[in-house]
Design a protein around this motif. Sequence first.
Motif, PDB file in Angstrom:
ATOM      1  N   VAL A 290      17.907  33.332   0.831  1.00  0.00           N
ATOM      2  CA  VAL A 290      17.043  33.579   1.937  1.00  0.00           C
ATOM      3  C   VAL A 290      18.208  33.784   3.129  1.00  0.00           C
ATOM      4  N   SER A 291      18.496  34.896   3.868  1.00  0.00           N
ATOM      5  CA  SER A 291      19.040  35.015   4.830  1.00  0.00           C
ATOM      6  C   SER A 291      18.614  35.845   6.062  1.00  0.00           C
ATOM      7  N   VAL A 292      18.835  35.553   7.329  1.00  0.00           N
ATOM      8  CA  VAL A 292      18.513  36.147   8.232  1.00  0.00           C
ATOM      9  C   VAL A 292      19.722  36.971   9.229  1.00  0.00           C
ATOM     10  N   ARG A 293      19.709  37.987  10.064  1.00  0.00           N
ATOM     11  CA  ARG A 293      20.635  38.522  10.979  1.00  0.00           C
ATOM     12  C   ARG A 293      20.087  39.372  11.938  1.00  0.00           C
ATOM     13  N   THR A 314      20.536  30.518   2.217  1.00  0.00           N
ATOM     14  CA  THR A 314      19.989  29.307   1.541  1.00  0.00           C
ATOM     15  C   THR A 314      19.267  29.518   0.455  1.00  0.00           C
ATOM     16  N   GLU A 315      19.145  28.782  -0.353  1.00  0.00           N
ATOM     17  CA  GLU A 315      18.518  28.854  -1.666  1.00  0.00           C
ATOM     18  C   GLU A 315      17.344  27.828  -1.594  1.00  0.00           C
ATOM     19  N   ILE A 316      16.254  28.365  -1.837  1.00  0.00           N
ATOM     20  CA  ILE A 316      15.004  27.478  -2.125  1.00  0.00           C
ATOM     21  C   ILE A 316      14.637  27.317  -3.810  1.00  0.00           C
ATOM     22  N   LYS A 317      14.695  26.261  -4.346  1.00  0.00           N
ATOM     23  CA  LYS A 317      14.803  26.044  -5.849  1.00  0.00           C
ATOM     24  C   LYS A 317      13.276  25.959  -6.254  1.00  0.00           C
ATOM     25  N   ASN A 318      13.137  26.422  -7.473  1.00  0.00           N
ATOM     26  CA  ASN A 318      11.898  25.789  -8.364  1.00  0.00           C
ATOM     27  C   ASN A 318      10.569  26.258  -7.551  1.00  0.00           C
ATOM     28  N   LEU A 319      10.262  27.370  -7.165  1.00  0.00           N
ATOM     29  CA  LEU A 319       8.914  27.666  -6.566  1.00  0.00           C
ATOM     30  C   LEU A 319       8.220  28.133  -8.024  1.00  0.00           C
ATOM     31  N   SER A 320       6.936  27.660  -7.739  1.00  0.00           N
ATOM     32  CA  SER A 320       6.126  27.649  -8.937  1.00  0.00           C
ATOM     33  C   SER A 320       4.832  28.505  -8.751  1.00  0.00           C
ATOM     34  N   SER A 321       4.723  29.311  -7.773  1.00  0.00           N
ATOM     35  CA  SER A 321       3.427  30.206  -7.825  1.00  0.00           C
ATOM     36  C   SER A 321       3.914  31.309  -6.921  1.00  0.00           C
ATOM     37  N   PHE A 322       3.057  32.392  -6.810  1.00  0.00           N
ATOM     38  CA  PHE A 322       3.501  33.517  -5.978  1.00  0.00           C
ATOM     39  C   PHE A 322       3.274  33.360  -4.361  1.00  0.00           C
ATOM     40  N   LYS A 323       2.315  32.531  -4.305  1.00  0.00           N
ATOM     41  CA  LYS A 323       2.011  31.837  -2.954  1.00  0.00           C
ATOM     42  C   LYS A 323       3.213  31.294  -2.299  1.00  0.00           C
ATOM     43  N   ALA A 324       3.763  30.271  -3.279  1.00  0.00           N
ATOM     44  CA  ALA A 324       4.833  29.444  -2.904  1.00  0.00           C
ATOM     45  C   ALA A 324       5.996  30.229  -2.474  1.00  0.00           C
ATOM     46  N   GLY A 348      25.124  26.605   4.591  1.00  0.00           N
ATOM     47  CA  GLY A 348      24.717  27.058   3.049  1.00  0.00           C
ATOM     48  C   GLY A 348      23.978  25.617   2.561  1.00  0.00           C
ATOM     49  N   GLU A 349      22.893  25.766   2.220  1.00  0.00           N
ATOM     50  CA  GLU A 349      22.287  24.589   1.628  1.00  0.00           C
ATOM     51  C   GLU A 349      21.226  24.976   0.369  1.00  0.00           C
ATOM     52  N   THR A 350      21.052  24.146  -0.233  1.00  0.00           N
ATOM     53  CA  THR A 350      20.040  24.245  -1.420  1.00  0.00           C
ATOM     54  C   THR A 350      18.878  23.512  -0.852  1.00  0.00           C
ATOM     55  N   ARG A 351      17.737  24.003  -0.892  1.00  0.00           N
ATOM     56  CA  ARG A 351      16.414  23.433  -0.184  1.00  0.00           C
ATOM     57  C   ARG A 351      15.197  23.223  -1.103  1.00  0.00           C
ATOM     58  N   GLY A 352      14.286  22.605  -0.825  1.00  0.00           N
ATOM     59  CA  GLY A 352      13.148  22.451  -1.704  1.00  0.00           C
ATOM     60  C   GLY A 352      12.102  22.960  -0.852  1.00  0.00           C
ATOM     61  N   TRP A 353      10.925  22.974  -1.437  1.00  0.00           N
ATOM     62  CA  TRP A 353       9.359  23.422  -1.031  1.00  0.00           C
ATOM     63  C   TRP A 353       8.312  22.667  -1.490  1.00  0.00           C
ATOM     64  N   LYS A 366      25.073  23.499  -0.814  1.00  0.00           N
ATOM     65  CA  LYS A 366      24.790  24.680  -1.720  1.00  0.00           C
ATOM     66  C   LYS A 366      26.298  24.716  -2.613  1.00  0.00           C
ATOM     67  N   GLU A 367      25.901  24.654  -3.987  1.00  0.00           N
ATOM     68  CA  GLU A 367      27.088  24.608  -4.717  1.00  0.00           C
ATOM     69  C   GLU A 367      27.591  26.508  -4.798  1.00  0.00           C
ATOM     70  N   GLY A 368      29.023  26.398  -5.312  1.00  0.00           N
ATOM     71  CA  GLY A 368      29.437  27.849  -5.453  1.00  0.00           C
ATOM     72  C   GLY A 368      30.070  27.785  -6.916  1.00  0.00           C
ATOM     73  N   ALA A 369      30.717  28.905  -7.220  1.00  0.00           N
ATOM     74  CA  ALA A 369      31.060  29.059  -8.417  1.00  0.00           C
ATOM     75  C   ALA A 369      32.449  28.100  -8.745  1.00  0.00           C
TER      76      ALA A 369
END
Length: 599
Positions: A290-293, A314-324, A348-353, A366-369
Amino acid sequence: MLQLWLRQPSGVARSLLRSQSRLLYTPKLRTHPHNLTRVASLPPVRYLHNSIQKSQEHIPLRQQLKRESKSLKSRKKQRREDEEASRRKWELTVGIEIHAQLNIESKLFSRAATSTSELPNTNVALFDLAFPGSQPEFQVATLLPALRAAIALNCDIQPVSRFDRKHYFYQDQPAGYQITQYYEPFARNGHVDLFDYDGIAAEDGDKVRIDIKQIQLEQDTAKSTEYPPSTQLIDFNRVSHPLIEIITMPQIHTPATAAACVRKIQAILQSCSAVTTGMELGGLRADVNVSVRQRDEAPGSHQYDGVRGLGQRTEIKNLSSFKAVEDAIIAEKNRQIGILESGGVVEGETRGWTIGSTETRKLRDKEGAVDYRYMPDPDIPPLIIGKDLLAALEDTLPTSPDKLVELLVGPEYRLPIEDAKPLIELNDGARLEYYQDVVDIVRSLQGRDPKLNTDLGRTVGNWVLHELGALLTKEEIDWEPELVPAQSLAEIIDQLQQKRITGPTAKVVLSMVLNGDKRPVQQLLEEENLLLRPLSREEYIALAESAISQNPQMVEQIRSKNQLGKLGWFVGQMMRTGEKGRVEAQKANEILQELIMQK
């Protein structure tokens, strides 16, 4: 105005509680301002007294509910205006990574089974545990469902692809690295088309095409189970379960369309038997970037998945439903906008929900290559895919969901989109096969009579989805084609269209079949005396006049205001008072119109 100076602000609250009608101040409380804190500037005592009395006035419940309703509408309107203003100022951009477990019985690099329902740590090979000296053995069969998925998602299959090691150290990855395809994946440059009936946001129009950057094969990690405060158990049954990772381009700009994209990709993967289960059973997981500008912001030097000019993601990991997926994107968008509008910088972060939450939470930077130190795997040879294999798979690939929608809403079936979509999605396509069987049987019974077949597709769709569906819900029974054989339902519909039974009788017969009556439909109708014995015109008139005489006020409303819709109530009265199964709604309606409107 009176000014109050106190050493402790809590004294104000104590003073107000001691006296509701007046406040008394002692000169001793007032000291030099340099040594005290100014707590309040209060109105004269008489005004304060009046306001207290007013607050204690009784407000009628109806008036209170009206005020609350008005306040709620005002808040909703303000929220919509704020969201619209935010949408005009800020552009949201989303890219998606979908991890799907492939429909195959063996693991990716070992001969252990992929079943995850067995006892923990029973389906494990030495390589899955990174046992020293064990080597990966690529299981060729795992490639077939992956290729079906890539073809269904319109990808270019690469004739040569290679595996890489993605290094990170965590307890669910015993080798210290994950085998994936980072540099040379087996599929590139695909796309998925989303339509308005897929649930995309209204502002995205009737159709959106989302490009797929690549699809890569990779191994799954172990399953971790936490037991607070300090225990964590690891089940290695899932290690090396074959996955595909589907990476979209960052071309999505609304949360609803992001959720629709995941839903559509899952439907495509299920339609071609590439996966066994979806999000609801943990067979598919989604990460969203997700990003905004600001919309008027000039493209900068930063880059997001090959697209320049986008904001920090930022990256949001392991979402397990369409609503999530939808809710997490909304929450992260609002968080980033809040940071930027207050002059901050998005990191730049890895985030949870967490389901039910209103905010994302930071997991790690957030990790990179570079952090993952990707390198070619030296133990696995290149994967070479022949054109003959691709041709064979393309010839045997099932019809895509979009093609099925076109077929069902087209001239052959004429289904509304609201019925076509559930037929495709329910029971992994088995409900659609059942529906088509019923249509074919009815047509064979009627000899394709054009008078009877005009809306046959819609009629059968109504009985399969709504009438039978309502009975299943009422009886709390899961649908199975054997419960009401296609032949039985087809015969019921045929008898109804041939006007040998009425609609209510057809529902009674359907219920009898569902509850285990194995007699052929024709035999059942004859033995239970359910075949229609038409009423004469005189009998219809007698029933109609009886209903009319008992409800003169409604009759006058129909006549004076031409409210023909209320005739349905009179039809219901005639069907209740007449002999069961003999009153036909259409004929009853015609007689009622004749008697009421012509007088």
